[in-house]
Structure formats: structure tokens, C-alpha cells
Design a protein around this motif. Structure first.
Motif, PDB file in Angstrom:
ATOM      1  N   ASN A  95       0.874  -1.169   0.000  1.00  0.00           N
ATOM      2  CA  ASN A  95       0.000   0.000   0.000  1.00  0.00           C
ATOM      3  C   ASN A  95       0.913   1.221   0.000  1.00  0.00           C
ATOM      4  OD1 ASN A  95      -2.521  -1.328   0.152  1.00  0.00           O
ATOM      5  ND2 ASN A  95      -2.230  -1.653   2.336  1.00  0.00           N
ATOM      6  N   TYR A 100       1.325   5.281   0.454  1.00  0.00           N
ATOM      7  CA  TYR A 100       0.718   6.454   1.075  1.00  0.00           C
ATOM      8  C   TYR A 100       1.608   7.666   0.857  1.00  0.00           C
ATOM      9  CZ  TYR A 100      -2.241   3.207   3.686  1.00  0.00           C
ATOM     10  OH  TYR A 100      -3.136   2.241   4.033  1.00  0.00           O
ATOM     11  N   ARG A 133       2.673  11.215   2.583  1.00  0.00           N
ATOM     12  CA  ARG A 133       2.592  11.939   3.858  1.00  0.00           C
ATOM     13  C   ARG A 133       2.520  13.427   3.553  1.00  0.00           C
ATOM     14  NH1 ARG A 133       4.723   9.963   8.598  1.00  0.00           N
ATOM     15  NH2 ARG A 133       6.447   8.997   7.470  1.00  0.00           N
ATOM     16  N   LEU A 148      -1.401  10.645   6.538  1.00  0.00           N
ATOM     17  CA  LEU A 148      -1.064   9.718   5.461  1.00  0.00           C
ATOM     18  C   LEU A 148      -2.286   9.571   4.580  1.00  0.00           C
ATOM     19  CD1 LEU A 148       0.814   6.919   7.416  1.00  0.00           C
ATOM     20  CD2 LEU A 148       1.794   8.711   5.988  1.00  0.00           C
ATOM     21  N   ASN A 149      -2.127   9.809   3.288  1.00  0.00           N
ATOM     22  CA  ASN A 149      -3.211   9.670   2.324  1.00  0.00           C
ATOM     23  C   ASN A 149      -2.900   8.529   1.385  1.00  0.00           C
ATOM     24  OD1 ASN A 149      -5.154  12.003   2.753  1.00  0.00           O
ATOM     25  ND2 ASN A 149      -3.167  13.026   2.787  1.00  0.00           N
ATOM     26  N   PHE A 150      -3.835   7.575   1.302  1.00  0.00           N
ATOM     27  CA  PHE A 150      -3.661   6.402   0.445  1.00  0.00           C
ATOM     28  C   PHE A 150      -3.598   6.821  -1.018  1.00  0.00           C
ATOM     29  CE2 PHE A 150      -5.535   2.846  -1.981  1.00  0.00           C
ATOM     30  CZ  PHE A 150      -4.626   1.855  -1.647  1.00  0.00           C
ATOM     31  N   TYR A 167       6.843   9.572   1.362  1.00  0.00           N
ATOM     32  CA  TYR A 167       5.936   8.452   1.139  1.00  0.00           C
ATOM     33  C   TYR A 167       6.164   7.396   2.204  1.00  0.00           C
ATOM     34  CZ  TYR A 167       5.526  10.834  -3.260  1.00  0.00           C
ATOM     35  OH  TYR A 167       5.320  11.797  -4.202  1.00  0.00           O
ATOM     36  N   GLN A 184       3.395   0.491   2.984  1.00  0.00           N
ATOM     37  CA  GLN A 184       2.877  -0.481   3.938  1.00  0.00           C
ATOM     38  C   GLN A 184       2.907  -1.864   3.301  1.00  0.00           C
ATOM     39  OE1 GLN A 184      -1.366  -0.471   4.662  1.00  0.00           O
ATOM     40  NE2 GLN A 184      -1.049  -0.853   6.840  1.00  0.00           N
ATOM     41  N   LEU A 193      -4.259   5.497   9.579  1.00  0.00           N
ATOM     42  CA  LEU A 193      -3.753   5.239   8.246  1.00  0.00           C
ATOM     43  C   LEU A 193      -3.924   6.423   7.315  1.00  0.00           C
ATOM     44  CD1 LEU A 193      -4.952   1.585   7.640  1.00  0.00           C
ATOM     45  CD2 LEU A 193      -2.704   2.387   8.332  1.00  0.00           C
ATOM     46  N   CYS A 194      -5.051   7.115   7.390  1.00  0.00           N
ATOM     47  CA  CYS A 194      -5.309   8.112   6.356  1.00  0.00           C
ATOM     48  C   CYS A 194      -6.186   9.234   6.900  1.00  0.00           C
ATOM     49  CB  CYS A 194      -6.011   7.415   5.193  1.00  0.00           C
ATOM     50  SG  CYS A 194      -6.302   8.457   3.787  1.00  0.00           S
ATOM     51  N   ARG A 210     -10.449   8.917   0.314  1.00  0.00           N
ATOM     52  CA  ARG A 210      -9.854   7.819  -0.468  1.00  0.00           C
ATOM     53  C   ARG A 210     -10.626   7.648  -1.729  1.00  0.00           C
ATOM     54  NH1 ARG A 210      -8.732   1.641   1.378  1.00  0.00           N
ATOM     55  NH2 ARG A 210      -8.324   0.928  -0.694  1.00  0.00           N
TER      56      ARG A 210
END
Length: 167
Positions: free
Chosen positions: A109, A111, A113, A118-120, A145, A148, A162-163, A167
Motif C-alpha cells: 500500500n 501512502y 505523507r 497519510l493519504n492512500f 511516502y 505499507q 492510516l489516512c 480515499r
């Protein structure tokens, strides 16, 4: 063990309920709600039992629910090897990283930063990712970045919320 990911934008946090063949059931609640992707989980009393049904619900059915459910993972905690997250700093549009020697990784995964969030962005099936082509665009340029790793047993590296963004 159970791990699940959810993002409750409005309303109560979800729960996962397991119904077993012997007529018993068990509920694993999300421990909090709020904006942003969050991972929850807990131990299951499933030794020697057959899971007949898995359902997801909300404790307060009187309120508006606006929740996105992510992955739901069941795994044997005694055989679980959790990979560590990988941080990547790069100004290039293509980033790359080195995978761990163990455990075996099924996918990654990716992401971005931005500040403390953190944005997926997307899934990656190799250790290279083109940040100019994300499935989900971040709201602003990335500071760096976070990768994951998700093992072949379905165990993902964990790192708190996580985010923060959509999303």
C-alpha cells in the motif's frame, strides 16, 4: 485474530460480528470513530469452531451512517509475522524501495505523507511506483511516502491512523 479497516466520516463506528456453527457469536467493535482510515482488531474465540457468517453493523442505528469499509483480515496470530512500514523520501516521480527478507510480501500500500497525515495513493505489486499516476490523488504535494507491506498471510505493517484525507 481479526483486523479490519474502516473510515467513519459520520455516525457510529462499525463492528464485525462472527456467528459460529455451534450457535454462539462474537462481536469485535471498532475502538473509536472519527475522520480518517483506522485499523481495528481483536482476538477471536474461534478455536475448534467453524465460522458460519461474518456481518458488519453499527451500534447506534438511529444515526446517519457514512462509513467506508476496507479490508477484513482473519489470520492465525501464532504464525503472524508483521512487516515494518518503509519510509521513502524522493523528489522524483518514480519511487522505489527494498522489500524485507521475511515475511513474503503479497503487495504494497502506497501512502503520501502531507503534514501529519497519510493519504492512500494506490496498491503496488512491485517495489517501484510512479507517483504521478495515483489511483487516489492526494490533496497537496507529498512531503514523503510511506510504504505499507502486506504479507502473503494478509498481515500489514501498522502505523496508527492510516489516512486523514478522502480515499
Amino acid at each position: 485474530m481479526l483486523r479490519f479497516v474502516a473510515r467513519a466520516k459520520e455516525g457510529p463506528a462499525p463492528y464485525a460480528r462472527f456467528s459460529y456453527e455451534d450457535g454462539t457469536s462474537q462481536t469485535v467493535p471498532a475502538t473509536s470513530s472519527g475522520d480518517g482510515w483506522q485499523e481495528f482488531g481483536g482476538s477471536l474465540d474461534a478455536a475448534g469452531k467453524t465460522i458460519e457468517r461474518i456481518s458488519v453493523g453499527f451500534a447506534d442505528s438511529e444515526r446517519l451512517v457514512n462509513t467506508v469499509l476496507g479490508q477484513l483480515r482473519l489470520y492465525d496470530a501464532s504464525k503472524d509475522v508483521k512487516p515494518d512500514p518503509i519510509e521513502v523520501s524522493s523528489t522524483a516521480s518514480t519511487i522505489s524501495w527494498t522489500g524485507p527478507a521475511s515475511p513474503s510480501i503479497a503487495y504494497w500500500n502506497v501512502y503520501a505523507r502531507q503534514g501529519g497525515c497519510l493519504n492512500f495513493l494506490d496498491l503496488a505489486f512491485t517495489t517501484t511506483y510512479d507517483t504521478s499516476l495515483p489511483m487516489y490523488s492526494p490533496p497537496q504535494p507529498a512531503d514523503d511516502y510511506v510504504i505499507q507491506p502486506v504479507s502473503t498471510s494478509g498481515t500489514a505493517a501498522t502505523f496508527g491512523d492510516l489516512c486523514c484525507g478522502d480515499r
